[in-house]
Design a protein around this motif. Structure first.
Motif, PDB file in Angstrom:
ATOM      1  N   LEU A 125       0.981  -9.804  15.275  1.00  0.00           N
ATOM      2  CA  LEU A 125       1.838 -10.122  14.123  1.00  0.00           C
ATOM      3  C   LEU A 125       3.089 -10.881  14.553  1.00  0.00           C
ATOM      4  O   LEU A 125       3.515 -11.816  13.879  1.00  0.00           O
ATOM      5  CB  LEU A 125       2.267  -8.833  13.437  1.00  0.00           C
TER       6      LEU A 125
ATOM      7  N   ALA B 211       9.160   1.638   5.677  1.00  0.00           N
ATOM      8  CA  ALA B 211       8.253   1.805   6.817  1.00  0.00           C
ATOM      9  C   ALA B 211       7.173   0.729   6.922  1.00  0.00           C
ATOM     10  O   ALA B 211       6.134   0.935   7.545  1.00  0.00           O
ATOM     11  CB  ALA B 211       7.601   3.192   6.795  1.00  0.00           C
TER      12      ALA B 211
ATOM     13  N   THR C 269       1.190  -5.653   7.524  1.00  0.00           N
ATOM     14  CA  THR C 269       1.396  -5.006   8.821  1.00  0.00           C
ATOM     15  C   THR C 269       0.386  -3.894   9.095  1.00  0.00           C
ATOM     16  O   THR C 269       0.390  -3.301  10.165  1.00  0.00           O
ATOM     17  CB  THR C 269       2.833  -4.435   8.930  1.00  0.00           C
TER      18      THR C 269
ATOM     19  N   LYS D 275       1.211  -5.072  16.448  1.00  0.00           N
ATOM     20  CA  LYS D 275       2.557  -5.643  16.467  1.00  0.00           C
ATOM     21  C   LYS D 275       2.615  -6.952  17.259  1.00  0.00           C
ATOM     22  O   LYS D 275       3.301  -7.889  16.863  1.00  0.00           O
ATOM     23  CB  LYS D 275       3.537  -4.650  17.091  1.00  0.00           C
TER      24      LYS D 275
ATOM     25  N   THR E 265       1.283   6.175  10.270  1.00  0.00           N
ATOM     26  CA  THR E 265       2.077   5.689  11.414  1.00  0.00           C
ATOM     27  C   THR E 265       3.548   6.084  11.398  1.00  0.00           C
ATOM     28  O   THR E 265       4.156   6.238  12.448  1.00  0.00           O
ATOM     29  CB  THR E 265       2.022   4.140  11.517  1.00  0.00           C
TER      30      THR E 265
ATOM     31  N   THR F 184      11.990  -3.257  10.841  1.00  0.00           N
ATOM     32  CA  THR F 184      12.811  -3.098  12.043  1.00  0.00           C
ATOM     33  C   THR F 184      12.002  -3.413  13.299  1.00  0.00           C
ATOM     34  O   THR F 184      12.433  -4.213  14.127  1.00  0.00           O
ATOM     35  CB  THR F 184      13.388  -1.660  12.118  1.00  0.00           C
TER      36      THR F 184
HETATM   37  N1  LIG Z   1       1.741  -3.745  12.837  1.00  0.00           N
HETATM   38  C1  LIG Z   1       1.921  -2.439  13.039  1.00  0.00           C
HETATM   39  N2  LIG Z   1       0.905  -1.685  13.506  1.00  0.00           N
HETATM   40  C2  LIG Z   1       1.078  -0.380  13.706  1.00  0.00           C
HETATM   41  N3  LIG Z   1       2.232   0.301  13.464  1.00  0.00           N
HETATM   42  C3  LIG Z   1       3.261  -0.395  13.009  1.00  0.00           C
HETATM   43  C4  LIG Z   1       3.176  -1.797  12.762  1.00  0.00           C
HETATM   44  N4  LIG Z   1       4.372  -2.217  12.296  1.00  0.00           N
HETATM   45  C5  LIG Z   1       5.165  -1.121  12.258  1.00  0.00           C
HETATM   46  N5  LIG Z   1       4.499  -0.037  12.691  1.00  0.00           N
HETATM   47  C6  LIG Z   1       5.030   1.348  12.776  1.00  0.00           C
HETATM   48  O1  LIG Z   1       5.380   1.742  11.469  1.00  0.00           O
HETATM   49  C7  LIG Z   1       6.545   2.574  11.517  1.00  0.00           C
HETATM   50  C8  LIG Z   1       7.624   2.020  10.608  1.00  0.00           C
HETATM   51  O2  LIG Z   1       8.150   0.811  11.162  1.00  0.00           O
HETATM   52  P1  LIG Z   1       9.678   0.395  10.951  1.00  0.00           P
HETATM   53  O3  LIG Z   1      10.597   1.529  11.189  1.00  0.00           O
HETATM   54  O4  LIG Z   1       9.844  -0.850  11.725  1.00  0.00           O
HETATM   55  O5  LIG Z   1       9.645   0.076   9.375  1.00  0.00           O
HETATM   56  P2  LIG Z   1      10.843  -0.371   8.429  1.00  0.00           P
HETATM   57  O6  LIG Z   1      10.239  -1.300   7.445  1.00  0.00           O
HETATM   58  O7  LIG Z   1      11.996  -0.859   9.228  1.00  0.00           O
HETATM   59  O8  LIG Z   1      11.212   1.009   7.728  1.00  0.00           O
HETATM   60  P3  LIG Z   1      12.523   1.379   6.853  1.00  0.00           P
HETATM   61  O9  LIG Z   1      12.288   0.844   5.491  1.00  0.00           O
HETATM   62  O10 LIG Z   1      12.520   2.876   6.857  1.00  0.00           O
HETATM   63  O11 LIG Z   1      13.718   0.790   7.536  1.00  0.00           O
HETATM   64  C9  LIG Z   1       6.981   2.662  12.965  1.00  0.00           C
HETATM   65  O12 LIG Z   1       6.468   3.852  13.493  1.00  0.00           O
HETATM   66  C10 LIG Z   1       6.312   1.443  13.602  1.00  0.00           C
HETATM   67  O13 LIG Z   1       6.060   1.638  14.969  1.00  0.00           O
END
Ligand SMILES: Nc1ncnc2c1ncn2[C@@H]1O[C@H](COP(=O)(O)OP(=O)(O)OP(=O)(O)O)[C@@H](O)[C@H]1O
Ligand SMILES: O=C(O)C1=C[C@@H](O)[C@@H](O)[C@H](O)C1
Ligand SMILES: [Mg+2]
Length: 256
Positions: free
Chosen positions: A217, A74, A209, A214, A172, A78
């Motif tokens: 970034l 998270a 992050t 987003k 989040t 993605t």
């Molecule tokens: N810079 C950011 N600011 C706020 N929220 C964020 C930011 N980046 C990601 N998020 C939120 O954090 C959550 C997790 O993001 P995401 O699913 O992309 O993570 P991931 O690394 O792909 O997770 P996983 O390891 O489960 O695949 C989502 O709800 C996303 O909207």
């Protein structure tokens, strides 16, 4: 035949033909833009051309292979990976998605076959994806760095670590999709502590992050990728020139 078609084109529509429908602000499909003389559509065509030129310029600055996102559960691999890929106009691939497509839900697979079998297939999927030519953003599963062969492969690819904190994740992330965290929120921190050295071993750069939105970034990561591509190209040019010089020195020595 050709002459008659040309004549028909020059003659234009018959005067009695019904008036064409008024122009709309439709965005024309690529390749059709230059066949119009309507000012609105000409303008749209120009903008489409400029956009394509910008994309080509951008693409030429990015490395011509996978750009890899790693990081804990998270952290945003993605969501940020998708945005960066869109901005660079390159494909986005997620190793977890490839796994699920072939083998079904990861939690079910863990339960039926165990983690070692998951890691073996995950490493194969990642190696196959890295071996395919072309620029793309490749997001890896959170535990992919546990496999040594994957870490070794990553040494040849620009690798971006996305880092965050447990508090931010619990704020989040959608916990209903992450049962491990819902049942034991401190698991995130424990797992990260074990894996952090491995993430740092493979990463060329780290972005936090939890400290920026987003959009901001995405811009920063895109800038980094382009700068990385420029540096890599400059180094390649320099070493070609140096090799050229070495060859001519050798030739000179041989002649003497
Ligand atoms: N810079 C950011 N600011 C706020 N929220 C964020 C930011 N980046 C990601 N998020 C939120 O954090 C959550 C997790 O993001 P995401 O699913 O992309 O993570 P991931 O690394 O792909 O997770 P996983 O390891 O489960 O695949 C989502 O709800 C996303 O909207
Ligand atoms: O951190 C992990 O070990 C995992 C993270 C996910 O991306 C998946 O790859 C899987 O659920 C394992
Ligand atoms: Mg993900």
């Amino acid at each position: 035949m050709i002459a008659s078609r040309r004549a028909a084109r020059q003659a234009g529509p018959p005067v009695t033909a019904p008036k064409p429908a008024p122009p709309t602000h439709r965005v024309l499909p690529v390749g059709e833009e230059s066949h119009t003389h309507n000012p609105t559509e000409v303008e749209a065509s120009k903008k489409a051309k400029q956009r394509r030129k910008r994309r080509r310029r951008g693409a030429s600055r990015v490395p011509d292979r996978a750009i890899v996102f790693v990081g804990p559960m998270a952290a945003g691999k993605t969501s940020l990976g998708r945005r960066v890929a869109k901005e660079l106009a390159v494909p986005f691939v997620d190793s977890d998605v490839l796994f699920v497509r072939e083998h079904g839900a990861i939690t079910d697979f863990f339960a039926a076959h165990g983690e070692p079998e998951f890691r073996r297939i995950e490493a194969e999927i990642i190696a196959a994806e890295l071996a395919k030519p072309g620029t793309k953003i490749l997001a890896l599963g959170g535990g992919a760095v546990l496999t040594e062969s994957t870490r070794q492969l990553l040494a040849q690819y620009p690798t971006i670590l996305l880092m965050t904190t447990q508090d931010a994740v619990l704020r989040t992330a959608n916990l209903s999709r992450r049962p491990l965290l819902r049942d034991d929120p401190s698991a995130w921190g424990r797992i990260l502590a074990e894996r952090k050295p491995l993430y740092l071993e493979v990463a060329n750069v780290t972005f936090r992050t939890d400290r920026a939105g987003k959009e901001q970034l995405t811009k920063r990561v895109v800038q980094w990728v382009k700068a990385y591509g420029r540096k890599e190209r400059a180094n390649a040019r320099r070493s070609t020139t140096e090799r050229g010089r070495e060859v001519s020195m050798d030739e000179k020595k041989e002649r003497e």
